[in-house]
Write an enzyme that holds these catalytic residues in place. Structure first.
Site, PDB file in Angstrom:
ATOM      1  CB  CYS A 198      -0.820   0.438   1.384  1.00 18.23           C
ATOM      2  SG  CYS A 198      -0.045  -0.567   2.710  1.00 18.23           S
ATOM      3  CG  HIS A 459      -3.793  -0.300   4.993  1.00 17.03           C
ATOM      4  ND1 HIS A 459      -3.322  -0.334   4.022  1.00 17.03           N
ATOM      5  CD2 HIS A 459      -5.026   0.726   4.608  1.00 17.03           C
ATOM      6  CE1 HIS A 459      -3.748  -0.530   3.052  1.00 17.03           C
ATOM      7  NE2 HIS A 459      -5.097   0.069   3.193  1.00 17.03           N
TER       8      HIS A 459
END
Ligand SMILES: [Zn+2]
Length: 508
Positions: A198, A459
């Site tokens: 990510c 994340h």
């Protein structure tokens, strides 16, 4: 967009045609359990094939290699594949390889073929994926200028990259581009996560929405393509993400090519988004910079002294001016240094503004300790001094990194979760700038890279808007998921890590 075959081949001469007998394996896991080793994916660029291999994790000690030949197995060579990652969920491992046709073999005038098979050595045994005894076969062909028409006719019936639409078909396949009109929002494209990637997706979304950069690439692609492997692949990626046809793509080819230059990015694990941004901008700069010199000029230039001009420098580089003043005689001395990113500490409060963070730029630093004293050329001795930092040249694209990750007094990394309020439309930097034009100190926000969660289990997501529209809507990009963004989420966002601003009045 138009990419011609000529631009796709290395040195205007050769390129590798995809194996026409390769098919993406169906029932992949079943085959891995049964045969222990399977070629999972492959794509070619110039005279290099990039492959991904999946093996059954039956033992800790294992080795995977590619055995290849370019003379129909009269002789062969061996190339080791690199271990990439372990799939904990299903007990398989991933390996990757980069197979480049040796330069000296390209000199042969005949049409060449390259064949390979994959071997997995484990528990004292050798297991092969030889494509059901056919091997994996490539054709090495010369550019259209030099390939006889008869061969061209032969090739055009096969899976080659001769024609534009075929090239796009190949890129679409390489990136596993999917169009799902029911899921797609406003022609936007999400990026699938490869397992911890990510950080890369969040940066790629932000960069592709940097319209000054994207427009430059799209307008100049004919002269840019084939100037370097990273530029070339970035153009392929840009085409897919911006064409509006696809709801998701997997940016694996771009990642593999970056990863083969910098091994840290070959693995599918979490990295720092800011570091990746700097690396990617640097690679793009190197490729573009090279376009302004002939090979000969590069040879004559010492490393790092090549002409520093590129669109990357033009858009992203700012210049700091650092002025040291002798506190004894008030003599001053200035030096200049370029920066790609303003890294700002967050003042220790639960909530502050971006202007509070910027204040640190204006603070004088006093050089009065014995080991930090400055040598004044006028006084001819080490004297007490003060140092002041200003921005001498503001960049057209300003990237601000909020220093959320810091080492605490116990030498452990901690994350600062403070809410930093940032302006959306009029960030004014004139008080930090030493140049007189205050008009050029106004900036508009167009992208934010957020870091969610803890230091080790974080994340990344992106908030972005496309400023080429009149009333641009903000969107949230969470890997392959693209959503409309509420303004509350935008304005009360304690996850912001990187802020992308564009100058409102770009100087000519
Ligand atoms: Zn002095």
């Amino acid at each position: 967009m138009s990419l011609s075959c000529e631009q796709q081949c290395i040195n205007g001469k050769y390129y590798l045609c995809m194996p026409d007998n390769f098919q993406y394996p169906r029932n992949l896991l079943h085959r891995v359990y049964k045969n222990l080793v399977v070629l999972e994916d492959i794509f070619t660029r110039n005279v290099t094939a990039y492959g991904t291999i999946r093996v059954n994790n039956c033992s800790f000690d294992k080795r995977v290699f590619v055995r290849y030949t370019i003379d129909q197995w009269k002789t062969f060579s061996v190339l080791n594949a690199h271990y990439i990652m372990h799939y904990a969920d299903n007990n398989t491992d991933l390996f990757q390889f980069k197979l480049t046709v040796p330069k000296d073999k390209l000199l042969s005038s005949s049409l060449l073929k390259m064949s390979f098979a994959i071997c997995y050595c484990v528990n004292g045994g050798k297991f092969w994926d030889n494509n059901y005894s056919q091997n994996y076969n490539f054709e090495i062909i010369e550019s259209s200028r030099e390939v006889p028409t008869s061969i061209l006719n032969q090739l055009s019936r096969k899976k080659s990259i001769i024609r534009d639409d075929q090239l796009y078909k190949q890129i679409t396949q390489d990136y596993h581009a999917i169009s799902n009109t029911t899921q797609q929002i406003e022609n936007l494209c999400g990026l699938k996560n490869l397992g911890g990637t990510c950080y890369m997706n969040s940066i790629l979304q932000s960069l592709s929405l940097t319209s000054l950069l994207t427009n430059y690439f799209l307008y100049n692609q004919d002269s840019l393509v084939f100037k370097g492997i990273i530029i070339n692949e970035y153009l392929n990626f840009l085409y897919l993400i911006r064409c509006g046809q696809y709801s998701t793509i997997i940016p694996a080819p771009l990642k593999q090519i970056i990863g083969h230059i910098n091994y840290a990015y070959l693995e599918n694990q979490q990295q720092d988004a800011h570091e990746f941004l700097i690396v990617l901008l640097d690679y793009l700069h190197i490729d573009l910079n090279r376009t302004q010199c002939t090979d000969e000029e590069i040879d004559y230039n010492l490393f790092g002294q090549i002409n520093k001009n590129s669109i990357i420098v033009d858009l992203f580089y700012g210049i700091y001016k650092s002025t040291i003043t002798c506190l004894q005689c008030m003599h001053t001395s200035s030096s200049y240094e370029s920066f790609v990113c303003l890294t700002l500490p967050i003042p220790s409060t639960n909530q502050c503004t971006l202007q509070d963070c910027l204040q640190s730029l204006n603070e004088d630093e006093y050089l009065i300790d014995d080991d930090s004293k400055w040598f004044c050329s006028k006084c001819q001795c080490h004297s007490n001094a003060k140092k002041r930092l200003e921005i001498h040249k503001l960049p057209k694209i300003l990237i601000i990194q909020l220093k959320r990750f810091q080492m605490n007094s116990e030498m452990r990394w901690i994350k600062d979760e403070s809410l930093v309020l940032y302006p959306e439309d009029d960030l004014d930097l004139h008080q930090y700038s030493s140049s007189p034009s205050s008009e050029q100190a106004l900036y508009t926000l167009y992208s934010i890279v957020n870091h969610n969660g803890s230091l080790n289990d974080g994340h990344y997501t992106t908030f972005s808007r496309d400023l080429s529209y009149d009333q641009p809507q903000w969107f949230e990009y969470d890997d392959e998921i693209v959503k409309y963004l509420d303004l509350d989420q935008l304005h009360l966002n304690s996850k912001a890590y990187l802020l992308f601003y564009t100058m409102q009045h770009i100087p000519e």
